[in-house]
Every structure is written in structure tokens, then in C-alpha cells.
Design a protein around this motif. Structure first.
Motif, PDB file in Angstrom:
ATOM      1  N   LYS A   8     -25.400  -0.337-153.693  1.00  9.76           N
ATOM      2  CA  LYS A   8     -25.032  -0.481-152.282  1.00  9.76           C
ATOM      3  C   LYS A   8     -24.539   0.872-151.782  1.00  9.76           C
ATOM      4  N   LEU A   9     -25.270   1.431-150.847  1.00 11.14           N
ATOM      5  CA  LEU A   9     -24.961   2.775-150.379  1.00 11.14           C
ATOM      6  C   LEU A   9     -23.571   2.869-149.760  1.00 11.14           C
ATOM      7  N   ASP A  10     -23.146   1.832-149.056  1.00 12.63           N
ATOM      8  CA  ASP A  10     -21.853   1.900-148.385  1.00 12.63           C
ATOM      9  C   ASP A  10     -20.682   1.742-149.349  1.00 12.63           C
ATOM     10  N   GLU A  11     -20.984   1.499-150.638  1.00  6.34           N
ATOM     11  CA  GLU A  11     -19.924   1.419-151.634  1.00  6.34           C
ATOM     12  C   GLU A  11     -19.820   2.694-152.469  1.00  6.34           C
ATOM     13  N   ILE A  12     -20.704   3.657-152.206  1.00  3.67           N
ATOM     14  CA  ILE A  12     -20.623   4.945-152.902  1.00  3.67           C
ATOM     15  C   ILE A  12     -19.449   5.732-152.325  1.00  3.67           C
ATOM     16  N   GLU A  13     -18.531   6.149-153.182  1.00  3.93           N
ATOM     17  CA  GLU A  13     -17.341   6.857-152.723  1.00  3.93           C
ATOM     18  C   GLU A  13     -17.708   8.265-152.272  1.00  3.93           C
ATOM     19  N   LEU A  14     -17.318   8.618-151.072  1.00  5.09           N
ATOM     20  CA  LEU A  14     -17.632   9.927-150.517  1.00  5.09           C
ATOM     21  C   LEU A  14     -16.560  10.953-150.892  1.00  5.09           C
ATOM     22  N   ASN A  15     -16.983  12.204-150.931  1.00  7.07           N
ATOM     23  CA  ASN A  15     -16.072  13.320-151.178  1.00  7.07           C
ATOM     24  C   ASN A  15     -15.302  13.602-149.886  1.00  7.07           C
ATOM     25  N   THR A  16     -14.040  13.235-149.870  1.00 10.06           N
ATOM     26  CA  THR A  16     -13.247  13.361-148.632  1.00 10.06           C
ATOM     27  C   THR A  16     -13.073  14.815-148.199  1.00 10.06           C
ATOM     28  N   LYS A  17     -13.160  15.752-149.150  1.00  6.01           N
ATOM     29  CA  LYS A  17     -13.022  17.168-148.797  1.00  6.01           C
ATOM     30  C   LYS A  17     -14.182  17.640-147.925  1.00  6.01           C
ATOM     31  N   GLU A  18     -15.335  17.011-148.118  1.00  4.47           N
ATOM     32  CA  GLU A  18     -16.522  17.428-147.366  1.00  4.47           C
ATOM     33  C   GLU A  18     -16.477  16.973-145.907  1.00  4.47           C
ATOM     34  N   LYS A  42      -0.424  23.376-130.077  1.00  3.33           N
ATOM     35  CA  LYS A  42       0.918  23.081-129.597  1.00  3.33           C
ATOM     36  C   LYS A  42       1.676  24.343-129.207  1.00  3.33           C
ATOM     37  N   LYS A  43       1.274  25.458-129.819  1.00  5.88           N
ATOM     38  CA  LYS A  43       1.938  26.715-129.486  1.00  5.88           C
ATOM     39  C   LYS A  43       0.922  27.847-129.539  1.00  5.88           C
ATOM     40  N   ILE A  44       1.246  28.939-128.917  1.00  4.71           N
ATOM     41  CA  ILE A  44       0.353  30.090-128.913  1.00  4.71           C
ATOM     42  C   ILE A  44       0.174  30.600-130.343  1.00  4.71           C
ATOM     43  N   GLY A  45      -1.086  30.808-130.719  1.00  6.89           N
ATOM     44  CA  GLY A  45      -1.374  31.302-132.056  1.00  6.89           C
ATOM     45  C   GLY A  45      -1.455  30.227-133.108  1.00  6.89           C
ATOM     46  N   GLY A  46      -1.189  28.978-132.744  1.00  8.25           N
ATOM     47  CA  GLY A  46      -1.234  27.889-133.716  1.00  8.25           C
ATOM     48  C   GLY A  46      -2.666  27.482-134.047  1.00  8.25           C
ATOM     49  N   GLU A  47      -2.850  26.992-135.266  1.00  8.77           N
ATOM     50  CA  GLU A  47      -4.179  26.535-135.697  1.00  8.77           C
ATOM     51  C   GLU A  47      -4.459  25.137-135.143  1.00  8.77           C
ATOM     52  N   VAL A  48      -5.685  24.941-134.726  1.00  8.09           N
ATOM     53  CA  VAL A  48      -6.085  23.647-134.194  1.00  8.09           C
ATOM     54  C   VAL A  48      -7.166  23.058-135.101  1.00  8.09           C
ATOM     55  N   ARG A  49      -6.964  21.836-135.515  1.00  7.85           N
ATOM     56  CA  ARG A  49      -7.957  21.128-136.338  1.00  7.85           C
ATOM     57  C   ARG A  49      -8.229  19.757-135.709  1.00  7.85           C
ATOM     58  N   THR A  50      -9.424  19.268-135.917  1.00  4.28           N
ATOM     59  CA  THR A  50      -9.765  17.945-135.398  1.00  4.28           C
ATOM     60  C   THR A  50     -10.305  17.073-136.517  1.00  4.28           C
ATOM     61  N   GLU A  51      -9.935  15.814-136.484  1.00  8.11           N
ATOM     62  CA  GLU A  51     -10.443  14.870-137.474  1.00  8.11           C
ATOM     63  C   GLU A  51     -11.907  14.540-137.171  1.00  8.11           C
ATOM     64  N   LEU A  52     -12.629  14.146-138.211  1.00  7.93           N
ATOM     65  CA  LEU A  52     -14.030  13.775-138.071  1.00  7.93           C
ATOM     66  C   LEU A  52     -14.223  12.293-138.366  1.00  7.93           C
ATOM     67  N   GLU A  53     -15.257  11.728-137.784  1.00 10.12           N
ATOM     68  CA  GLU A  53     -15.614  10.331-138.022  1.00 10.12           C
ATOM     69  C   GLU A  53     -17.010  10.259-138.633  1.00 10.12           C
ATOM     70  N   ILE A  54     -17.187   9.322-139.552  1.00 11.27           N
ATOM     71  CA  ILE A  54     -18.493   9.122-140.188  1.00 11.27           C
ATOM     72  C   ILE A  54     -19.053   7.788-139.719  1.00 11.27           C
ATOM     73  N   SER A  55     -20.257   7.816-139.191  1.00  9.90           N
ATOM     74  CA  SER A  55     -20.875   6.583-138.680  1.00  9.90           C
ATOM     75  C   SER A  55     -21.244   5.660-139.836  1.00  9.90           C
ATOM     76  N   PRO A  56     -21.309   4.357-139.579  1.00 10.50           N
ATOM     77  CA  PRO A  56     -21.755   3.427-140.626  1.00 10.50           C
ATOM     78  C   PRO A  56     -23.230   3.633-140.934  1.00 10.50           C
ATOM     79  N   ILE A  57     -23.658   3.163-142.103  1.00 13.20           N
ATOM     80  CA  ILE A  57     -25.065   3.257-142.483  1.00 13.20           C
ATOM     81  C   ILE A  57     -25.851   2.220-141.693  1.00 13.20           C
ATOM     82  N   GLU A  58     -26.922   2.655-141.080  1.00 18.42           N
ATOM     83  CA  GLU A  58     -27.787   1.742-140.334  1.00 18.42           C
ATOM     84  C   GLU A  58     -29.054   1.467-141.123  1.00 18.42           C
ATOM     85  N   GLY A  59     -29.544   0.253-141.043  1.00 18.50           N
ATOM     86  CA  GLY A  59     -30.774  -0.103-141.750  1.00 18.50           C
ATOM     87  C   GLY A  59     -30.517  -0.366-143.217  1.00 18.50           C
TER      88      GLY A  59
END
Length: 414
Positions: free
Chosen positions: A302-312, A324-341
Motif C-alpha cells: 500500500k503506497l500510502d503506508e510507505i513511511e516518507l523521509n520527513t527531512k525531504e 518577524k524582524k529585520i534580517g530574520g529567516e523565514v521558512r514555510t511548511e509544506l503539504e503533501i497531497s494524497p495519492i490519487e488513483g
């Protein structure tokens, strides 16, 4: 005395020699059996000229021998006739026999023109006894004419995904016209069976009919009674046998389409041109060989049960984004779509699914929620099984003059 001693020595040597031969024969037999189970069947070991073993859940072909070769397929056609009838008409609808239906050759119910039957009863005659007159009566009841019903069959075949099938008769009798000859391929026939047992909304009723061992009915006037026996002997040959249909014509030879479920795996075997008269059992030998190969050599993943590498797919840096402040690092979270088909499939016991990550290491502001950030691909060798899209989860605005003034005021309040 010496003669007796020599006689005993001779007897001992003979017994030992025979014993060794018995052991050797047993070991050789064991080795042959292991080869049948552990290795892919040699194409020359199959009687069928065309054969396919399919994973019913995914529709992937696990084994084939000339699986895409167009060939006559005899009464295996009737699985398509049956499912179209189930999807397009009520089981208790009344079928009146035409002269054409009554004139069909054996094997037949022996119906007469003008007789009336319930559709349900004719479907049992169609699938258990393979009656040709039942097929024509059903086709005319559904579509008006066999030609119009053939059009429905060809449309349904295309809808299912068949690539090289052309149906002329509802019963599978050999036929040809200006557009070609009545045929399918082992691959297409497997897809049709897959639809019949899994894809159709009437799959449950299809299985109920094709699993029945014996069925009795009478015409609507109650003057004639009939008993049908299921000729799909494979139902008793292997545990988990689900459904099937035999077929034979002089052009097609013996044919078979069958399905089997073992644990959480479902297999379909299609056999075309699997011997001619005096070789009626060849199809059972081939069916068992291919089913056993599938059961022994393939596991379900089952493809959706394969554990993904969270670092990737961890949060990524957004260059030039408001922080939040000048010179501060900005990061954004990512979302992974469900498997279709395709989410589950059978693969070889020694095979492994590879997961390929193609996710951007950084983004440049502005980024919006839902923006594309990469994809994750599931591979089996070079075959792409599925893809998942990676997108931005949080909107990050670009640094502008107003933001700079605002942050400067926060640092140096008046």
C-alpha cells in the motif's frame, strides 16, 4: 553357507540401490515442484497461446504470454454480456424469445419463439450453462437487436480500457464483418473481468450468479422447468476461487477467464487458444499454474503506508520574505497531497518500491498557499506508479517599503 552369504549380500546391494533411486527420484520431483512455484512460468510450459495474470486491484499485468495478441475468445464473451444486462435492466423484467434467439446452435436452453422468461433466470442459463440462445434473447431484450447490443459491448469495452477488442455476437460465436472479426486479447479480457468483479456497481450480483453451483427455474407460464449446473470447475480447484467463465469454438479453441482471492490479494487469469478437443483440461492446468505463481511470488504493497523521509519535505527557506524582524529567516511548511488513483498493488517478493523526492530547497517571496514546491514519485524499477504534489502551506509576503518602515518603527519607537 557361502551361497547363502552371497545371496544376502546381493539382496542387500539391490535394496540399497533401489532405496537410493527412490530418494533420488523424490528429490528430483521436489526440485521440479519448487521450480514451478519459485520461478516465472516458462512460456513453453503453458498450453495457452495467449495468457495473462493480472493484479485485479491495480489492473497491472504480472505475467503475460502474447497477452496483447488479438484472438477469438468464444463464450468468455458472456461475462461482458452479463454485466451489461445487469447494469441496464431489472432482474425481474420479462424477456420474450424471438425466432433468432430460438434458432441459436448448441449449447442452448432449447427455448421456443414466444416463450417468456425472467431476465434473472436467463442470466443463470447464460453464465452457468453458457447457453447461446439465452445470450441472444438477453441482447435483444436490452438493445432491440444483437447489432445494437454489440455496439453497447464495444462502447463498454472502451470505457473499461480495452485496447484491442471487437465484439459482434453476444454469445461469442465466431463471426466477422466489414470491421473485423469477433475478438479480444488476454489483457483486455482480464480488464473486463476486473470490471465485472470490482468496478461495476453490479459486481456483487455478477459474483452471486457466477458462484452458484446449481440453479432451477421455469418459464413464466410455468409449463417448462430447467436446471442449470455451473461448468466452471475451477471454483472447486483452488481455495478463494471467485468467478470464471469457460469458452470453446472451433476457431477460438478452449478459453478461460477466472478470478481468485487469497488473503488481501486478488488475481485474474485469462487464457486464449488453450488447446482443442481432447485437450479440454489444459485450461485448468494453466489456470492453476498461473494462480499459484501469483500467490507464491507476489506481495501486496500500500503506497500510502510507505513511511516518507520527513527531512525531504521539511519546511523550506523563503528568500526575501517578510519575517518577524529585520534580517530574520523565514521558512514555510509544506503539504503533501494524497495519492490519487493507484494506492495498492502487487509486486514481486524481492522487489521494493523506490520513493524519489524532487522538492525545491528554497523559495523566493512572495509565495502563496498552494503554490507548487515539488513532487514525490513512487517507482518500481523504471515504472512510475504514482505521484504526490508538494505545495506551500503558508503564504509569505515579499519584503517591501511599507514592511521596512513598520519594522524600523518597532526597533526605534518614537
Amino acid at each position: 553357507m557361502w551361497k547363502k552369504l552371497l545371496a544376502w549380500i546381493l539382496i542387500t546391494v539391490i535394496l540399497i540401490g533401489n532405496g537410493i533411486q527412490v530418494v533420488e527420484a523424490f528429490e528430483q520431483s521436489g526440485n521440479v515442484q519448487m521450480e514451478k512455484i519459485m520461478g516465472e512460468p516458462d512460456q513453453n510450459s503453458l498450453y495457452a497461446r495467449s495468457a495473462v495474470l493480472m493484479d485485479a486491484d491495480s489492473g497491472r499485468i504480472l505475467y503475460e504470454k502474447n497477452g496483447h495478441q488479438a484472438m477469438a475468445n468464444a463464450s468468455t464473451t458472456k461475462i461482458l454480456t452479463c454485466i451489461i444486462a445487469l447494469e441496464n435492466c431489472e432482474l425481474d423484467s420479462e424477456v420474450t424469445v424471438s425466432a433468432l434467439a430460438a434458432s441459436q446452435p448448441k449449447v442452448h436452453l432449447g427455448m421456443r419463439e414466444g416463450q417468456r422468461f425472467y431476465l434473472k433466470d436467463l442470466l443463470y442459463g447464460l453464465m452457468l450453462e453458457s447457453y447461446n440462445d439465452c445470450a441472444v434473447a438477453i441482447a435483444e431484450h436490452i438493445a432491440g437487436t444483437t447489432a445494437d447490443f454489440a455496439a453497447m459491448m464495444n462502447d463498454k469495452a472502451k470505457e473499461i480500457g480495452c485496447e484491442d477488442s471487437y465484439f459482434i455476437t453476444p454469445n461469442g460465436l465466431d463471426a466477422k464483418d466489414e470491421d473485423g472479426f469477433h475478438h479480444t486479447t488476454a489483457a483486455d479480457l482480464s480488464l473486463i473481468m476486473r470490471y465485472c468483479i470490482k468496478g461495476s456497481k453490479m459486481a456483487g450480483q455478477f459474483l452471486t450468479i457466477t458462484q452458484e453451483g446449481q440453479y432451477q427455474f421455469h418459464d413464466m407460464d410455468g409449463k417448462n422447468s430447467y436446471t442449470c449446473y455451473n461448468h466452471n470447475a475451477f471454483l472447486q480447484m483452488m481455495d478463494g476461487a471467485l468467478s470464471g467463465k469457460t469458452g470453446f469454438t472451433g476457431n477460438a479453441g478452449y478459453c478461460y477467464i477466472g478470478a481468485l482471492q487469497r488473503d488481501d490479494r486478488t488475481f485474474i487469469v485469462a487464457l486464449l487458444a488453450c488447446g482443442w478437443p481432447n485437450n479440454k483440461t489444459y485450461k485448468w492446468a494453466d489456470a492453476k499454474k498461473l494462480m499459484q505463481y501469483g500467490i507464491t511470488m507476489f506481495k501486496k504493497i500500500k503506497l500510502d503506508e510507505i513511511e516518507l523521509n520527513t527531512k525531504e519535505s521539511a519546511a523550506v527557506e523563503v528568500k526575501g520574505g517578510q519575517s518577524k524582524k529585520i534580517g530574520g529567516e523565514v521558512r514555510t511548511e509544506l503539504e503533501i497531497s494524497p495519492i490519487e488513483g493507484l494506492t495498492a498493488l502487487l509486486i514481486g517478493n524481492e522487489q521494493e518500491i523506490q520513493v524519489k523526492y524532487e522538492v525545491t530547497p528554497k523559495l523566493y517571496a512572495p509565495v502563496m498557499n498552494g503554490d507548487f514546491a515539488g513532487e514525490i514519485t513512487y517507482l518500481l524499477g523504471d515504472e512510475i506508479l504514482a505521484k504526490r504534489t508538494v505545495t506551500v502551506k503558508e503564504t509569505v509576503k515579499k519584503i517591501d517599503f511599507c514592511w521596512c518602515i513598520k519594522k524600523a518603527a518597532e526597533l526605534f519607537p518614537l
